[in-house]
Design a protein around this motif. Structure first.
Motif: not given
Length: 140
Positions: A14-18, A21-28
């Motif tokens: 869950k911490k990894m997913l959070a 989610a807070t780093h736009d360059e990583m999640l998209g």
């Protein structure tokens, strides 16, 4: 970028997913994601007593418990990953898949055990770091 997300269903997943989610360059949608969970193999005597069908069903159920919330989370962020479920040693399996799948990055949560605990218990993160030739992002 081709990214392998190694998950185990723990609070560290869950911490990894959070973090993602807070780093736009990583999640998209610009990245290609694969979510991997590795189930520990049952002891040989238990596998023999239960039979292949029961053991396979057990592993599938356990994997789904871990993967369902991860896929729900990623779906809310517009990400549609592929899934991989393996049975075996987690550290070894993650490392092998990262190399054979030609991933650019492995992302996983780390329990952050101290040196003594790692020495006594071992650590999946330590095994992956030792054997993986792909860059690894550990989220503590």
């Amino acid at each position: 970028m081709k990214i392998l997300l190694a998950v185990d269903g723990s609070a560290y997943t869950k911490k990894m997913l959070a973090y993602l989610a807070t780093h736009d360059e990583m999640l998209g949608a610009s990245h290609d994601y694969t979510v991997l969970t590795v189930q520990a193999a049952l002891p040989p005597r238990a596998r023999a007593a239960l039979g292949k069908e029961v053991v396979d069903h057990y592993h599938a159920e356990e994997a789904e418990k871990i993967l369902a919330p991860v896929f729900k989370f990623l779906g809310r962020h517009g990400v549609s990953p592929s899934r991989v479920v393996k049975v075996g040693s987690a550290g070894e399996t993650i490392s092998k898949l990262a190399s054979s799948g030609k991933f650019d990055l492995v992302v996983m949560g780390s329990h952050g055990h101290g040196a003594l605990a790692t020495l006594v218990m071992g650590s999946v993160a330590t095994q992956v770091l030792a054997h993986c030739k792909v860059p690894i992002l550990l989220i503590r």
